[in-house]
Design a protein around this motif. Structure first.
Motif, PDB file in Angstrom:
ATOM      1  N   ALA A  63       8.407  -5.677   5.642  1.00  0.00           N
ATOM      2  CA  ALA A  63       7.231  -5.158   6.338  1.00  0.00           C
ATOM      3  C   ALA A  63       6.068  -6.149   6.354  1.00  0.00           C
ATOM      4  O   ALA A  63       5.083  -5.931   7.031  1.00  0.00           O
ATOM      5  CB  ALA A  63       6.784  -3.840   5.703  1.00  0.00           C
ATOM      6  N   LEU A  65       3.997  -6.846   3.948  1.00  0.00           N
ATOM      7  CA  LEU A  65       2.829  -6.457   3.150  1.00  0.00           C
ATOM      8  C   LEU A  65       2.782  -7.300   1.880  1.00  0.00           C
ATOM      9  O   LEU A  65       3.725  -8.014   1.558  1.00  0.00           O
ATOM     10  CB  LEU A  65       2.927  -4.971   2.766  1.00  0.00           C
ATOM     11  CG  LEU A  65       2.962  -3.981   3.926  1.00  0.00           C
ATOM     12  CD1 LEU A  65       3.277  -2.585   3.411  1.00  0.00           C
ATOM     13  CD2 LEU A  65       1.636  -3.982   4.639  1.00  0.00           C
ATOM     14  N   LEU A 115      -3.232   0.242   2.729  1.00  0.00           N
ATOM     15  CA  LEU A 115      -2.991  -0.171   4.109  1.00  0.00           C
ATOM     16  C   LEU A 115      -4.281  -0.329   4.906  1.00  0.00           C
ATOM     17  O   LEU A 115      -4.254  -0.783   6.032  1.00  0.00           O
ATOM     18  CB  LEU A 115      -2.059   0.827   4.800  1.00  0.00           C
ATOM     19  CG  LEU A 115      -0.661   0.848   4.182  1.00  0.00           C
ATOM     20  CD1 LEU A 115       0.188   1.931   4.790  1.00  0.00           C
ATOM     21  CD2 LEU A 115       0.010  -0.510   4.338  1.00  0.00           C
ATOM     22  N   LEU A 198       9.994  -2.460  10.898  1.00  0.00           N
ATOM     23  CA  LEU A 198       9.307  -3.153   9.804  1.00  0.00           C
ATOM     24  C   LEU A 198       9.310  -4.655  10.056  1.00  0.00           C
ATOM     25  O   LEU A 198       8.300  -5.340   9.881  1.00  0.00           O
ATOM     26  CB  LEU A 198       9.980  -2.854   8.465  1.00  0.00           C
ATOM     27  CG  LEU A 198       9.883  -1.422   7.958  1.00  0.00           C
ATOM     28  CD1 LEU A 198      10.416  -1.340   6.545  1.00  0.00           C
ATOM     29  CD2 LEU A 198       8.441  -0.953   7.996  1.00  0.00           C
ATOM     30  N   ARG A 202       6.220  -7.181  10.487  1.00  0.00           N
ATOM     31  CA  ARG A 202       6.039  -8.417   9.725  1.00  0.00           C
ATOM     32  C   ARG A 202       5.792  -9.573  10.681  1.00  0.00           C
ATOM     33  O   ARG A 202       4.901 -10.389  10.484  1.00  0.00           O
ATOM     34  CB  ARG A 202       7.288  -8.699   8.891  1.00  0.00           C
ATOM     35  CG  ARG A 202       7.267 -10.038   8.177  1.00  0.00           C
ATOM     36  CD  ARG A 202       8.649 -10.411   7.680  1.00  0.00           C
ATOM     37  NE  ARG A 202       9.548 -10.698   8.784  1.00  0.00           N
ATOM     38  CZ  ARG A 202      10.869 -10.572   8.721  1.00  0.00           C
ATOM     39  NH1 ARG A 202      11.451 -10.145   7.629  1.00  0.00           N
ATOM     40  NH2 ARG A 202      11.611 -10.873   9.768  1.00  0.00           N
ATOM     41  N   THR A 215       1.378   1.794  13.860  1.00  0.00           N
ATOM     42  CA  THR A 215       1.745   0.842  12.809  1.00  0.00           C
ATOM     43  C   THR A 215       1.446   1.377  11.414  1.00  0.00           C
ATOM     44  O   THR A 215       2.246   1.201  10.499  1.00  0.00           O
ATOM     45  CB  THR A 215       1.024  -0.497  13.028  1.00  0.00           C
ATOM     46  OG1 THR A 215      -0.369  -0.230  13.105  1.00  0.00           O
ATOM     47  CG2 THR A 215       1.459  -1.152  14.312  1.00  0.00           C
ATOM     48  N   LEU A 219       4.122   1.690   8.242  1.00  0.00           N
ATOM     49  CA  LEU A 219       3.932   0.934   6.999  1.00  0.00           C
ATOM     50  C   LEU A 219       3.833   1.893   5.817  1.00  0.00           C
ATOM     51  O   LEU A 219       4.332   1.607   4.724  1.00  0.00           O
ATOM     52  CB  LEU A 219       2.676   0.067   7.086  1.00  0.00           C
ATOM     53  CG  LEU A 219       2.796  -1.110   8.053  1.00  0.00           C
ATOM     54  CD1 LEU A 219       1.467  -1.848   8.164  1.00  0.00           C
ATOM     55  CD2 LEU A 219       3.873  -2.082   7.589  1.00  0.00           C
ATOM     56  N   TYR A 223       6.053   1.907   2.502  1.00  0.00           N
ATOM     57  CA  TYR A 223       5.423   1.864   1.183  1.00  0.00           C
ATOM     58  C   TYR A 223       6.000   2.958   0.277  1.00  0.00           C
ATOM     59  O   TYR A 223       6.281   2.729  -0.897  1.00  0.00           O
ATOM     60  CB  TYR A 223       3.913   2.043   1.365  1.00  0.00           C
ATOM     61  CG  TYR A 223       3.093   1.501   0.235  1.00  0.00           C
ATOM     62  CD1 TYR A 223       2.921   0.130   0.077  1.00  0.00           C
ATOM     63  CD2 TYR A 223       2.473   2.349  -0.677  1.00  0.00           C
ATOM     64  CE1 TYR A 223       2.172  -0.375  -0.956  1.00  0.00           C
ATOM     65  CE2 TYR A 223       1.716   1.855  -1.709  1.00  0.00           C
ATOM     66  CZ  TYR A 223       1.572   0.488  -1.844  1.00  0.00           C
ATOM     67  OH  TYR A 223       0.828  -0.009  -2.880  1.00  0.00           O
TER      68      TYR A 223
END
Lengths: 347, 288, 248, 394, 251
Positions: A63, A65, A115, A198, A202, A215, A219, A223
């Protein structure tokens, strides 16, 4: 149309595609049982941390993150399973599920804050949450045992049949089977439209918004999944060692699991597993070799991987494979057309 | 009560100054050059060891060790930058994280090899010990010295960036590296030198901080979180932001210890999270 | 380091060594290829209008001269030496002065700093550029971003002049400016033309104005040069010009 | 070969329990050491290692006629889950006969179920939480308990006319233990704790806490910190804030003036009165020999601390027990032999309590003085045959 | 209803800077409409306002009869508005097949589904493959996007947008950065776009504009300068001034 389909979308040949993988998954535990039974514990440790790193990969590798507080979910899973076992709920499988639920819930709650921010701020907010949970567990000594750790877990036999033994045999097979199941689910997720989303997020969140993807919701979902897997990993660690240390919540563990993932290769299904194996085995070997200066060796491994295997162990394998793939090669060279000079000319 | 409050405030500022000295270089490398140098704490530690080595083995006076620590670390950082970091500028931040944490591990083990794992002693010169009465407040002389050095360095950095030709080059290189290059600024060179100064300041902070932060090989890992808090809360690449954030962190830390010791480090982390939710780019950071 | 390129003219550089020569240059950004097979020669003291619609690669050509693009092929010679081998940050010292289309004033620098930070000694001094653009002197303590568009443009030109270049690269200097400012700038550019030491390349969409100011013209279309000749010729043949510019 | 060994091991798994694996006479005696060898507390492991090596050196590397093999495992600080895994690995993989080391209490607690299950005699060389020896019948302790060192300080302070004190402890389990034991003993003698604070671990700067104490102006302060970085930081702040001049008396347990760190702590420690079971300046012949041999073996860089002495005594205890069992290393026999074992240690006479498997020893009151330019703890008063007060109370 | 998209008094200010000035614009159903203007005229900002990437300061936007002014970008996409980007904005590490499948899945509301493999959503895959084949990308569908020639990447841009089955498609300089040798394919693709899609595209090349567009809007300094057929626009003296500087004055 069909020729344009990538081979991976063809339903037939499933066994051919996954056959090697399945063989590997069967071979590894068999090999450990037959040849390295005295390494059950280490293998269990690798498997649990591998699942933990896999969960982080969903966030970091897929993703896109960032997290420096992932141990929060691992630890909450461990303490959930641990507290259940201390207070009479020793059945391991339901313990795992409850731990997953609690970790997922924590993931959902924190996701709203995490987020909202990006980059360094995201890194620091996850780190901050991790530290806050750590401090809370440290303070709540009456519940968690504080820095002495949570003692007195009584874990029932798995499925009522397999008692956890000193050799760690049950622990190993239990952990390995749970890891395998989680891996199958994770593979599903990665191969699903959601997993593709995902990767899209990214690669290019802006474009994802432009094709109509909500989005933040996606996400958040990622998570929560990552939190659940991390929680299961933590619960496995707690049940198999029948002990929960405060360190399961620590910043150090969050950093370590990130290191494992990067060593193995983020964005690759096996990145977390390979990374956990490389890191744990390297640390075990090096610290047996020299209990005082092993950190030098581990640091050296990290530095060398970055210099000579960008993208981690699997990253370098992947780019080697791409380089060797003839189709990709021709198209790449075609992509840089040195237009013949004769075509040009001025008026 | 007011006197107590002021004393605690002053102690917090002194602590903040140390954090500022060490963190400013990290803020600059991350903010201006986009390089995530988590080995920054190792530079600070290196400065500390340079200082103690000089004091213990060569009997060099404390005050003399400070500029030496700055210079040695700055020079060493140029070597590291040219030899290693330069190769990683085009890589993603995750590779940089892995690499610099690896370097930190190596330096921790390396320092343990040479100096052993235990705390390095530092004996301050007599004139920096004890307390003085400052406008009715009892303040530690060394802490006064820290605040003075911190403010001096902050002023020098701000003036250096705002008033000198080199500072203008840094700003130009950060504003628009392509244009700066086109006008003849060697952006890579400017960054290398900036990096060296930032690392040198960390070295200075490490040398100054032995008394308060202690000096063991674990230093770079132990304080990394604190430095990252300062950098992120202050805003990447912002000198004023780093100063402000360091003071906020220092004061809050001191205040909670004095007034709410039971709550421990809760407050500092909670404040960090809250500040970053409020201003994700830091107090004085620019939106990127 | 490298190369025979320097600010001082090479001993052998007589009339027959061009100031700038491009042969078969192709270039772009990342994977995009914007320029294809560009051939171009510019003599010392010559002035060139670089014309063409939006997005045909005029700015990319300028940026390529400055080393700010990815060169995919071809050769670039500067005063007899190899320009490609000169690192981007040394090209201004070699004699190239860049006024980019976006102006790229450094926002965190004052007007004076913008001018002084890269100034090189030579006949253009701070006083001289202030004479040319008195507005800049009035605003010398303002930050770069506090200027109007026209002032920013003056600043960008003045900044390049203070490099004391042999070749000034003016990328759409008149774009979006008020008429009075355009007049002022045109006058300034005209003044420079008188100075035979200084060549310039003027990128313009406003073809007519550019042609009036230059001796030579090049028209580009989709990354290629489709016309290369005297400015006068084109100026006196509006139909041909319109056709080249895609308006026919 | 590997394959065969693996198969054998797999077969062994199927049935056998691990305890009482017969050991042939020429097999080495394998001792696992779980301790901190890297990271901020690496000194602990170094001291352990030195104490163990010194004992072996003095005894030709043998215990009960067997060659000794040491297997070291690094927990890199408090790491109970790592310690637990190491204990399992030491038993299953390295087939050790004894487990020792154990600097941090959480680590010792964590391995208790393992050594119980495997019946591996375990000798604690430092971990000082009282209940460790009750957590497994296979654990004996040759070091001390927090309470054992803290309570005598309270008694001595009362004896010397100090009725009020302020308590500062590090915020972790041992800190709590020290706090409670001290306060209990102090209150029992009519003293009063007027205030207390628990400071977080990993805390570099004590000036705020010291300032607070200064503002509250108690008659005295008693503090407990784990040895290492915290005591010097506290003493520095104490000195800097001028609490001596303010007339506030300072007392601590011996961790504050740990011989490993005392030189580095510097003059800020001068005059500090502490209670502890070992000073490297202990004036007995045995200790003089111990220190001399220690310096001869490892150089003067490192002073032997209470960690080294416990490690040395731990080896002596194993040897003493095996002497009693005539070389039988089965867990139950060894534990039986350890009970009531008496040894003459460099710190003075010690005994492993037959009932609790915990140590009984002399606790000294010492003062930091400069002797021949060196800072040392000079013993000037003592409490003999002190047992763990926490267990006595039960 | 014959109007696909309308803006009324659409404006965007950044502080004192006005980048879009009260634009009234309407795009008929099935239109082929070009948007031209000099650099900095606010063309891309206008597109960003339409898609909601940039919130409007004032004015309103109506899509297929519905006011979408306050909607999020993803909501507007769901209502039939798709775009491409001037600077290629793709998924470098995904293949074109994956990228288009992603867009199809989003349209079909599948992107939250995690329990079924993408491979099992046959319909989505077939549709993606069909789009790739239509756009002559079938043979490169399985290669990583970043390895494709830039010209093909520009076509992938269009493919991803088409996968959303838009009613209104906004193309921001679709041919920007393509070497001349590679642009033919793209123009064929654009020429063959389904007729029921209303098309608004930014383009500089008047040859291309006259080839593809039935109407042209000229944007200058954030406002509409002129609107008409390509021929009218090319003959318009004001436009010529802006583009060539033919007359004395200056815009």
């Amino acid at each position: 149309m069909t020729p344009s389909c990538p081979p991976s979308t063809a339903e037939a040949g499933w066994l051919r595609r996954r056959g090697g993988e399945i063989a590997l998954w069967l071979a590894v535990p068999l090999a450990v049982a037959l040849f390295l039974p005295e390494y059950y514990l280490l293998a269990t440790h690798v498997a649990a941390l591998g699942l933990f790193a896999l969960s982080l990969d969903l966030l970091v590798g897929y993703a896109g993150l960032l997290s420096l507080g992932h141990a929060m979910f691992f630890g909450i899973g461990a303490y959930t399973a641990g507290l259940l076992a201390v207070h009479g709920w020793g059945e391991p499988i339901s313990g795992l599920l409850i731990a997953a639920l609690v970790a997922g819930l924590l993931g959902l709650i924190t996701s709203f804050a995490v987020l909202r921010v990006q980059h360094l701020a995201q890194l620091m907010v996850t780190l901050g949450f991790g530290l806050l949970v750590f401090e809370a567990a440290n303070r709540a000594r009456w519940l968690t045992g504080g820095d002495d750790g949570l003692q007195g877990m009584v874990v029932s036999p798995v499925l009522g049949m397999f008692e956890f033994d000193l050799f760690g045999q049950t622990a190993f097979f239990y952990t390995f089977v749970v890891l395998a199941l989680c891996f199958i689910v994770a593979t599903r997720i990665i191969d699903s439209p959601f997993g593709l989303t995902l990767e899209g997020l990214r690669e290019n969140p802006k474009r994802m918004a432009a094709i109509g993807t909500p989005t933040a919701a996606r996400l958040r979902q990622a998570y929560v999944f990552a939190a659940i897997f991390a929680g299961i990993a933590g619960a496995l660690m707690a049940q198999t060692s029948q002990f929960v240390a405060l360190e399961t919540l620590s910043f150090g563990l969050s950093a370590e699991v990130l290191i494992m993932l990067l060593l193995g290769g983020a964005g690759h299904r096996y990145g977390g597993l390979v990374g956990a194996a490389v890191f744990v085995i390297a640390r075990d070997l090096l610290s047996d070799l020299n209990p005082q200066y092993w950190q030098f060796g581990v640091g050296g491994v990290m530095v060398l991987v970055v210099l000579f295997a960008p993208g981690g162990v699997l990253g370098i394998l992947r780019s080697l494979r791409q380089r060797l793939m003839p189709v990709a090669r021709t198209s790449t060279t075609k992509a840089v057309p040195a237009t013949p000079a004769t075509k040009g000319g001025t008026a | 009560m007011l006197a107590i409050l002021l004393t605690v405030l002053f102690d917090g500022l002194a602590y903040g100054m140390l954090l500022f000295l060490i963190s400013i270089g990290l803020s600059v490398t991350m903010g201006m050059m986009g390089f995530v140098n988590l080995a920054h704490g190792a530079f600070a530690m290196f400065g500390g060891y340079v200082a103690t080595t000089l004091m213990q083995r060569a009997g060099v006076p404390f005050l003399v060790t400070l500029p030496v620590a700055f210079a040695v670390v700055a020079l060493a950082s140029i070597v590291v930058e040219r030899l290693l970091y330069q190769r990683l500028y085009r890589r993603g931040p995750l590779d940089q994280v892995l690499f610099t944490v690896g370097l930190t591990f190596m330096s921790v083990a390396g320092i343990t090899w040479f100096y052993g794992p235990s705390q390095q002693p530092v004996v301050l010169p007599a004139f920096l010990q004890g307390q003085v009465n400052l406008l009715g407040l009892e303040v530690g002389i060394f802490r006064l010295f820290l605040v003075a050095v911190g403010l001096l360095v902050a002023a020098a950095v701000v003036l250096g960036v705002e008033r000198t030709r080199f500072g203008a080059k840094i700003r130009a290189a950060v504003d628009n590296p392509v244009m700066a290059t086109g006008l003849g600024i060697n952006v890579g060179g400017v960054f290398a030198l900036t990096f060296a100064i930032g690392s040198g300041l960390a070295g200075l902070g490490g040398a100054l901080g032995i008394q308060i932060l202690g000096l063991t090989p674990a230093f770079p890992l132990k304080y990394l979180v604190l430095f990252l808090i300062v950098v992120s809360v202050g805003g990447l690449g912002s000198v004023g932001g780093a100063l402000l954030a360091a003071c906020v962190v220092g004061v809050i830390d001191m205040m909670t210890k004095y007034f709410l010791p039971e709550i421990g480090s809760f407050i500092i982390y909670a404040v960090m999270v809250a500040l970053l939710m409020w201003r994700p780019h830091g107090l004085l950071g620019k939106k990127s | 380091m490298s190369t025979a390129v320097s600010a001082a003219p090479a001993a052998s550089a007589t009339g027959d060594t061009p100031l700038l020569r491009l042969e078969g240059v192709s270039a772009g950004y990342d994977r995009a290829i914007i320029l294809e097979d560009i051939n171009l020669t510019l003599a010392e003291g010559e002035t060139l209008a670089l014309l063409g619609r939006n997005g045909v690669g005029k700015s990319t050509l300028i940026a390529t001269l400055m080393g700010a693009t990815v060169l995919r092929g071809g050769r670039m010679q500067w005063r007899g030496g190899d320009l490609v081998a000169v690192p981007a940050h040394r090209r201004s010292a070699a004699g190239l002065g860049w006024v980019p289309q976006e102006r790229w004033i450094f926002p965190s620098l004052t007007v004076r700093e913008n001018l002084a930070v890269t100034a090189r000694p030579g006949k253009w001094t701070l006083e001289k550029v202030y004479d040319l653009f008195p507005r800049l002197q009035e605003r010398e303590d303002n930050m770069g971003t506090q200027l109007s568009g026209g002032e920013q443009q003056m600043l960008a030109i003045a900044r390049a002049l203070l490099l004391n270049p042999r070749l000034l690269l003016l990328d759409e200097p008149l774009e979006g400016l008020a008429p009075v400012v355009v007049e002022e700038l045109v006058r300034a550019i005209g003044q420079m033309t008188l100075d035979r030491d200084l060549s310039f390349i003027l990128v313009e969409q406003h073809a007519r104005q550019a042609l009036e100011l230059t001796s030579k013209a090049v028209v580009m279309d989709r990354g290629r040069i489709i016309y290369d000749g005297a400015s006068d010729t084109l100026l006196h043949n509006p139909d041909h010009l319109n056709q080249l510019m895609g308006f026919a | 070969m590997m394959k065969k060994a693996g198969l054998l091991a797999a077969l062994a798994l199927a049935g056998a329990s691990l305890a009482n694996v017969a050991v042939a006479a020429d097999d080495p005696l394998r001792i696992g050491v779980i301790a901190t060898f890297s990271g901020p507390y690496a000194d602990y492991g170094r001291q352990f290692d030195a104490g163990i090596q010194l004992y072996l050196k003095e005894h030709d590397g043998k215990i009960a006629g067997k060659k000794v093999e040491i297997v070291k495992k690094d927990t890199a600080g408090p790491g109970p889950d790592a310690a637990k895994r190491f204990a399992q690995e030491l038993i299953v993989r390295d087939k050790v006969n004894f487990i020792t080391g154990l600097d941090f209490s959480p680590n010792a607690y964590a391995i208790a179920p393992i050594v119980t299950q495997a019946k591996i005699p375990t000798v604690v060389m430092n971990a000082s939480s009282s209940a460790i020896t009750t957590s497994s019948p296979y654990i004996a302790r040759v070091s001390f308990t927090v309470q054992q060192d803290s309570a005598p300080m309270a008694q001595w302070m009362l004896k010397n006319g100090i009725k009020e004190t302020y308590v500062v402890v590090a915020d972790y389990a041992s800190g709590t233990d020290a706090h409670n034991a001290f306060e209990k003993a102090f209150a029992a003698g009519g003293g009063k704790v007027v205030g207390s604070v628990r400071t977080p671990m990993n805390n570099p700067d004590f000036s705020a806490y010291v300032q607070r104490i200064k503002d509250e102006k108690p008659q005295s302060v008693f503090f407990f910190f784990p040895s290492g970085v915290m005591p010097p930081a506290f003493l520095k702040a104490w000195k800097e804030r001028g609490l001596d001049e303010a007339g506030i008396k300072l007392f601590a347990t011996g961790e504050a003036t740990d011989d490993s760190y005392l030189q580095a702590t510097g003059d800020v420690a001068l005059g500090l009165i502490t209670s502890h079971h070992y000073s490297y300046a202990h004036p007995s012949e045995l200790n003089k020999k111990f220190v001399k041999n220690f310096y001869a073996a490892f150089g003067k860089e490192m002073r032997p601390s209470y960690f080294a002495v416990s490690a040395y005594d731990g080896m002596a205890a194993i040897a003493g027990a095996l002497e009693k069992t005539k070389g039988d290393i089965s867990g139950d026999k060894v534990m039986e032999a350890l009970k009531g074992l008496k040894l003459e240690s460099p710190r003075g006479p010690i005994e492993i309590d037959a009932a609790t498997r915990d140590i009984v020893q002399t606790v000294y009151i010492r003062k930091v003085e400069k002797v021949d330019g060196e800072l040392v703890n000079v013993e000037f008063d003592k409490f003999e045959r002190v047992k763990d007060p926490a267990k006595e109370a039960q | 209803m014959s109007i696909a998209l309308t803006t009324t008094g659409l404006s965007k200010n950044y502080g004192a800077l006005q980048v879009t000035r009260a634009v009234n614009f309407s795009l008929p159903m099935g239109a082929r409409h070009a948007l031209i203007g000099p650099n900095g005229a606010g063309k891309t900002t206008f597109i960003n306002l339409l898609t909601g990437t940039v919130p409007a300061t004032s004015g309103s936007i109506t899509l297929l009869g519905e006011d979408i002014t306050g909607q999020r970008p993803d909501q507007r996409v769901k209502r039939g508005l798709a775009r491409t980007f001037q600077v290629t904005s793709l998924f470098p590490e995904l293949t074109p097949m994956q990228s288009v499948t992603l867009a199809v899945c989003e349209r079909l509301g599948l992107t939250a589904r995690w329990y079924k493999r993408t491979g099992e959503h046959r319909a989505a895959l077939d549709e993606a493959a069909e789009i790739l084949a239509q756009l002559r990308l079938g043979h490169v569908g399985h290669l990583l996007t970043r390895t494709l020639p830039y010209g093909q990447q520009r076509i992938v841009e269009v493919a991803v947008a088409l996968a959303l089955r838009p009613r209104v498609l906004l193309l921001d300089e679709p041919a920007a950065g393509i070497p001349s040798g590679e642009s033919a394919e793209l123009f064929e693709v654009i020429a063959e776009l389904p007729e029921d899609i209303s098309l608004l595209f930014i383009e500089h090349d008047m040859h291309l504009v006259s080839r593809f567009a039935s109407r042209v809007t000229v944007l200058v300094a954030g406002g509409i300068l002129a609107e008409g057929t390509p021929a009218e626009i090319m003959a318009n003296p004001e436009v010529r001034t802006v583009y060539l500087g033919n007359s004395e004055g200056h815009a």
